[in-house]
Scaffold this active site. Structure first.
Site, PDB file in Angstrom:
ATOM      1  N   CYS A   2      -0.787 -12.364  -4.320  1.00 15.05           N
ATOM      2  CA  CYS A   2      -0.365 -13.911  -4.559  1.00 15.05           C
ATOM      3  C   CYS A   2      -1.329 -14.778  -5.247  1.00 15.05           C
ATOM      4  O   CYS A   2      -2.500 -14.710  -5.305  1.00 15.05           O
ATOM      5  CB  CYS A   2      -0.374 -14.450  -3.170  1.00 15.05           C
ATOM      6  SG  CYS A   2       0.919 -13.804  -2.027  1.00 15.05           S
ATOM      7  N   ARG A  27      -3.376 -10.477 -10.535  1.00 14.94           N
ATOM      8  CA  ARG A  27      -3.689 -10.187  -9.021  1.00 14.94           C
ATOM      9  C   ARG A  27      -2.485  -9.652  -8.390  1.00 14.94           C
ATOM     10  O   ARG A  27      -2.724  -9.139  -7.295  1.00 14.94           O
ATOM     11  CB  ARG A  27      -3.754 -11.753  -8.294  1.00 14.94           C
ATOM     12  CG  ARG A  27      -4.771 -12.635  -8.859  1.00 14.94           C
ATOM     13  CD  ARG A  27      -4.707 -14.168  -8.062  1.00 14.94           C
ATOM     14  NE  ARG A  27      -4.893 -14.021  -6.826  1.00 14.94           N
ATOM     15  CZ  ARG A  27      -6.046 -14.128  -6.342  1.00 14.94           C
ATOM     16  NH1 ARG A  27      -7.291 -14.082  -7.173  1.00 14.94           N
ATOM     17  NH2 ARG A  27      -6.156 -14.076  -4.722  1.00 14.94           N
ATOM     18  N   TRP A  75       3.222 -11.687  -3.735  1.00 15.76           N
ATOM     19  CA  TRP A  75       3.041 -10.324  -3.403  1.00 15.76           C
ATOM     20  C   TRP A  75       3.510 -10.139  -2.108  1.00 15.76           C
ATOM     21  O   TRP A  75       3.055 -10.609  -0.819  1.00 15.76           O
ATOM     22  CB  TRP A  75       1.322  -9.996  -3.378  1.00 15.76           C
ATOM     23  CG  TRP A  75       1.413  -8.367  -3.344  1.00 15.76           C
ATOM     24  CD1 TRP A  75       1.673  -7.611  -4.594  1.00 15.76           C
ATOM     25  CD2 TRP A  75       0.939  -7.776  -2.403  1.00 15.76           C
ATOM     26  NE1 TRP A  75       1.132  -6.264  -4.035  1.00 15.76           N
ATOM     27  CE2 TRP A  75       1.114  -6.445  -2.533  1.00 15.76           C
ATOM     28  CE3 TRP A  75       0.957  -7.737  -0.888  1.00 15.76           C
ATOM     29  CZ2 TRP A  75       0.843  -5.237  -1.782  1.00 15.76           C
ATOM     30  CZ3 TRP A  75       0.702  -6.828  -0.121  1.00 15.76           C
ATOM     31  CH2 TRP A  75       0.588  -5.555  -0.507  1.00 15.76           C
ATOM     32  N   HIS A 513     -10.282  26.309  -1.406  1.00 17.05           N
ATOM     33  CA  HIS A 513     -10.085  26.118  -0.267  1.00 17.05           C
ATOM     34  C   HIS A 513      -8.869  25.514   0.258  1.00 17.05           C
ATOM     35  O   HIS A 513      -8.351  25.037   1.057  1.00 17.05           O
ATOM     36  CB  HIS A 513     -11.061  25.470   0.542  1.00 17.05           C
ATOM     37  CG  HIS A 513     -12.364  25.841   0.704  1.00 17.05           C
ATOM     38  ND1 HIS A 513     -12.965  26.988   1.434  1.00 17.05           N
ATOM     39  CD2 HIS A 513     -13.676  25.612   0.081  1.00 17.05           C
ATOM     40  CE1 HIS A 513     -13.867  27.378   1.127  1.00 17.05           C
ATOM     41  NE2 HIS A 513     -14.509  26.653   0.148  1.00 17.05           N
TER      42      HIS A 513
END
Ligand code: F6R
Length: 617
Positions: A2, A27, A75, A513
């Site tokens: 935001c 942002r 956001w 692994h």
């Protein structure tokens, strides 16, 4: 996450607000909106999508007249990104308007209470609840806007930076913060004010700024000094007007296609700025004031705990190697988000180093608060001067990388490693855990790093060609050992966040692994195989990949002939001391991710779903 902008003064507010929103795009956001007051009417326009979509909508929908207004990039937290959930939000009466960065955690209880009093809601947001709570208080208590905002904020739980406008007071904006940043630009003689999440939207208008502290509310009125009060008890706070050090050139692209590319290329300069005045290689001196002032604490520390998130956490992992190898201090590196919730054992003998580019990351901030409450000494390594984390620490130091605007962190990472390596070397010197010849060698090598980074940047075209071959890959593996294991993690993070290709980083020896099962002729494997540090072992890993038809992109030291014969592609970096290799090996990985993302048509500077400063947990 935001972005907030606002203006009150004598100029047209709209261009200032819309350009401010563009500066804050970095942002991360998914919708945008503005409110302008033309002297009579509140004009509001908001939309899902980019600021450019908003501009288009504004041109069709509203007049852009007016000397007061607020703007927002959202956001999404509560409610999907759509036009209705976008900010600004208007109160039931239509008189109050709000923009909000953060989360109101108890919004549902307040919403139910307001519904029982006849309020209806158009959006799913917590922000619309807050503006109606403010309106309810203002009407019920018969108070002015500032007071109503203060009372309301004392009833909410959560984090916020807000700006509120009241149509009946059209020369005033009320702002407040708790956990989300908010800067106020102050014009000459207080004839205009700017509001923003950081100073970048108003840098060309004023160099004077007030950074609101957590728990403060300010009434901004044209022609008057800013009136700042504590939200909790209404006590008056002196406005601390600071001079901004930011330049307009620093926040523009300067001829580069993207901020990320500009920031990759800025690394030689950024690393130099990080050690400027601190590293005196010829004299054999490292001087970092925050560290010198607290040397005793560092020398007596039984353990260092590093807390950070994302890329900064990767820099912390590199520091684990340098601190332990050089200064012989045990180090633990923790995700701030895990550390803060797992009741960690911390004592007064621990030093916590918090690393953050933005200085606003909510989890890192919370980890600092927790560590301090348990008596640990907290030392910050931040980039943004005056940021919340920088202010919350006991002491600290800045990386001086300059503004990082591309969402994917690049120069922040290499400058964090630079600064942390200098700290480790300084401690090693003070503790006598390193020979003086070795110490001096590292200082001299460090001084050469910016030139060597420049040299690495020259292979950009070659990396671009490699990128073209692998841009359609769906998975990618990154391997490294020792100091370059965190670089493998960082390389994978860069690729996944900007190109959306799934990528994983592993310590090279761990491949057998599990991850080795993934290797076939469609799997590119990026292996860091520099000459110092487990070279032969990594070469064996490369052979194992080759036998399974994996495609090998190897980062090697110049002059390497062994890997050249096995790998599909080699990228050479200049020779340096092992502990400093991350500063060089990172560069081709940044470039590779960048070019792949550009070729895939991705929005490199603002990747989907990501935010530059993660101010919510
Ligand atoms: C990745 C990236 C993030 C940040 C993380 C921490 O490219 O930028 O992973 O590193 O969100 O941010 P800061 O350093 O601002 O605390």
């Amino acid at each position: 996450m935001c972005g907030i902008t606002g203006y009150i003064g004598y100029r047209d507010a709209y261009p200032i607000i819309i350009n401010g929103l563009k500066r804050l795009e970095y942002r991360g956001y998914d919708s945008a909106g503005v409110m302008l007051f033309d002297g009579e009417k509140i004009n509001l326009s908001k939309t899902k999508g980019k600021v450019s979509n908003l501009e288009e909508k504004v041109s069709k929908e509203i007049t852009t007249k007016g000397n007061i207004g607020i703007g927002h990039t959202r956001w999404a937290t509560h409610g999907i990104p759509n036009d209705l959930n976008s900010h600004p939000h208007v109160s039931q009466s239509g008189n109050l308007v709000i923009i909000h960065n953060g989360i109101i955690e108890n919004y549902n209880a307040i919403k139910q209470e307001l519904i029982s009093r006849g309020y209806t809601f158009k959006s799913e947001t917590d922000t619309e609840v807050l503006i109606n709570l403010i309106e309810e208080i203002k009407n019920k208590e018969g108070v002015k806007l500032g007071k109503a905002v203060q009372i309301a904020l004392n009833q909410v739980v959560g984090a916020y930076a807000i700006a509120v406008f009241d149509r009946s007071k059209p020369d005033e904006i009320v702002v407040a913060r708790l956990g989300s940043p908010l800067a106020i630009g102050v014009g000459k003689n207080f004839d205009e004010f700017f509001i923003a999440s950081d100073a970048s939207p108003f840098i060309e208008y004023t160099k004077d700024a007030i950074y609101l502290e957590d728990g403060e509310l300010a009434i901004i009125k044209k022609g008057r000094k800013v009136n700042i009060r504590k939200i909790q008890d209404d006590s008056l706070v002196d406005a601390n007007i600071q001079e901004l050090q930011l330049n307009i050139e620093e926040i523009e692209k300067g001829g580069y296609e993207h901020f990320m590319l500009k920031e990759i290329y800025e690394q030689p300069r950024a690393i130099t700025d990080t050690f400027r005045g601190r590293l005196l290689a010829k004299e054999g001196i490292i001087k970092i004031s925050g560290l010198e002032n607290n040397m005793k604490k560092f020398l007596n520390a039984e353990r260092i705990i590093i807390v950070a998130c994302g890329t900064s956490w990767h820099a912390g992992l590199v520091a684990e190697y340098t601190f332990e190898e050089f200064a012989r201090i045990p180090v633990e590196v923790e995700y701030a988000s895990e550390f803060r919730y797992r009741n960690p054992v911390i004592t007064e003998k621990d030093i916590v180093i918090a690393i953050s580019q933005s200085g606003e990351t909510a989890d890192t901030l919370a980890a600092i608060k927790l560590a301090r409450s348990k008596g640990a000494f907290v030392f910050g390594v931040c980039n943004v001067v005056g940021s919340s984390i920088a202010r919350e620490n006991d002491s600290g130091t800045y990386t001086h990388a300059g503004p990082e605007i591309g969402v994917a962190s690049t120069k922040a990472f290499t400058t964090q490693i630079t600064l942390l390596t200098l700290i480790a070397l300084r401690l090693a010197r003070a503790k006598g855990t390193m020979t003086s010849a070795d110490y001096r060698l590292h200082l001299q090598e460090m001084e050469l790093i910016p030139k060597k980074v420049e040299q690495v940047l020259k292979i950009d075209e070659k990396v671009k060609k490699i990128a073209k071959k692998y841009l359609l890959s769906t998975n990618c593996l990154y391997l490294g050992r020792g100091y370059n294991f965190p670089v493998a993690l960082e390389g994978a993070l860069k690729l996944k966040e900007i190109s959306y290709i799934h990528a994983e980083g592993y310590p090279a020896a761990e491949m057998k692994h599990g991850p080795i099962a993934l290797i076939d002729d469609r799997m590119p494997v990026i292996v860091i195989a520099t000459s110092k540090g487990h070279y032969e072992k990594v070469v064996s890993n490369i052979q194992e990949i080759k036998s399974r038809s994996g495609k090998i992109i190897a980062i090697v030291t110049e002059g390497d002939t062994v890997v050249r014969d096995i790998a599909d592609h080699v990228i050479e970096i200049p020779e340096t001391e092992e502990a400093l290799t991350p500063l060089l090996t990172t560069i081709p990985l940044q470039l590779l991710a960048y070019h792949i993302a550009v070729m895939r048509g991705c929005n490199v500077d603002q990747p989907r779903n990501l935010a530059k400063s993660v101010t919510v947990e």
